[in-house]
Motif scaffolding. Structure first.
Motif, PDB file in Angstrom:
ATOM      1  N   UNK A  75       0.813  -1.218   0.000  1.00 52.18           N
ATOM      2  CA  UNK A  75       0.000   0.000   0.000  1.00 52.18           C
ATOM      3  C   UNK A  75       0.841   1.260   0.000  1.00 52.18           C
ATOM      4  N   UNK A  76       2.166   1.129   0.167  1.00 52.81           N
ATOM      5  CA  UNK A  76       3.034   2.294   0.300  1.00 52.81           C
ATOM      6  C   UNK A  76       4.063   2.340  -0.833  1.00 52.81           C
ATOM      7  N   UNK A  77       4.215   3.500  -1.422  1.00 53.71           N
ATOM      8  CA  UNK A  77       5.257   3.755  -2.409  1.00 53.71           C
ATOM      9  C   UNK A  77       6.351   4.565  -1.727  1.00 53.71           C
ATOM     10  N   UNK A  78       7.545   3.996  -1.654  1.00 55.23           N
ATOM     11  CA  UNK A  78       8.683   4.668  -1.016  1.00 55.23           C
ATOM     12  C   UNK A  78       9.540   5.290  -2.107  1.00 55.23           C
ATOM     13  N   UNK A  79       9.479   6.610  -2.203  1.00 54.14           N
ATOM     14  CA  UNK A  79      10.087   7.333  -3.315  1.00 54.14           C
ATOM     15  C   UNK A  79      11.250   8.187  -2.816  1.00 54.14           C
TER      16      UNK A  79
END
Length: 258
Positions: free
Chosen positions: A28-32
């Motif tokens: 559920x998380x996009x680590x950018x």
């Protein structure tokens, strides 16, 4: 026996597909990664050091929406970005090029986002830079952690002196003071700086090579997530979202963007 082995292999494949699908649905998380070495308008940070605006935030916020993900921004030094992508501690870093990383095959690559022209910035009273010979013996302001493929050999030989700083603004200040002969920049950063009150007593000479395209490098650690991200970036490109954002930041120089 063969039939039993085939049935067993089929059940194993089905289990793998189910497990992979379940794992993908749990992400559920996009680590950018957006480093503070990315100059405005690529990244704009507020007084507390948090990412507040800029082209990177525009693109990655839009990507998280079309991919139905929450987003977490990671502020890393340029030197640590590649290792974090390789080990799955980060999912994506944009405005890179396969020629600018040590092992490009370790990552998946998005479609090209846009082309960026490298510029030599000099004082208006100095002669133009048209080739490597014009840089001989000169001190060139560069950004710490960045790679300049056209100049790496002369930097290594010492024919041209590389002098790093953390920001374009810092380098331009040193150029103004006479502590540098030339500053390396990209067109978007330089024209944004000039259009937003920067001093006008500099001239910009384009580097002699073809403007390279920039991409997003995507971690291979979560293949299902990578597929979603590449699909999302294709959506943003097809809708012309990125082109519109580029024109917004270039302002009066927007005609320079293809």
């Amino acid at each position: 026996m063969v039939k039993m082995l085939r049935q067993g292999f089929g059940r194993l494949c089905l289990l793998f597909v189910i497990t992979s699908t379940a794992a993908a649905s749990e992400i559920t998380m996009l680590r950018a990664v957006v480093s503070d070495s990315n100059t405005p308008p690529y990244a704009i940070f507020d007084e507390s050091g948090a990412l507040s605006a800029g082209l990177s935030k525009d693109i990655l916020d839009a990507l998280s929406q079309v991919s139905q993900l929450n987003i977490q921004y990671l502020d890393l030094p340029r030197a640590r970005i590649e290792s974090w992508l390789e080990t799955g501690q980060a999912d994506i870093a944009c405005f890179l090029n396969p020629d600018w990383v040590a092992e490009p095959s370790l990552y998946l690559w998005s479609p090209p986002l846009f082309a960026t022209q490298q510029l030599f910035i000099r004082r208006a009273d100095s002669p133009p830079i048209k080739g490597l010979a014009d840089l001989a013996g000169k001190r060139v302001g560069t950004t710490r952690g960045f790679t300049y493929p056209e100049l790496e050999q002369v930097f290594a030989l010492g024919d041209v002196i590389r002098d790093d700083a953390n920001s374009l603004q810092r380098n331009l200040k040193r150029l103004e003071q006479g502590r540098l002969d030339v500053v390396m920049s990209v067109d978007l950063s330089y024209y944004f700086f000039i259009n937003n009150g920067g001093p006008g007593h500099f001239n910009a000479d384009p580097i002699w090579s073809t403007p390279p395209s920039v991409y997003c490098a995507i971690s291979r650690f979560h293949p299902e997530l990578a597929v979603r991200l590449i699909a999302g970036l294709n959506t943003l490109l097809e809708s012309k979202f990125i082109s519109r954002q580029l024109r917004r930041y270039l302002g009066e120089t927007a005609g320079l963007v293809n």
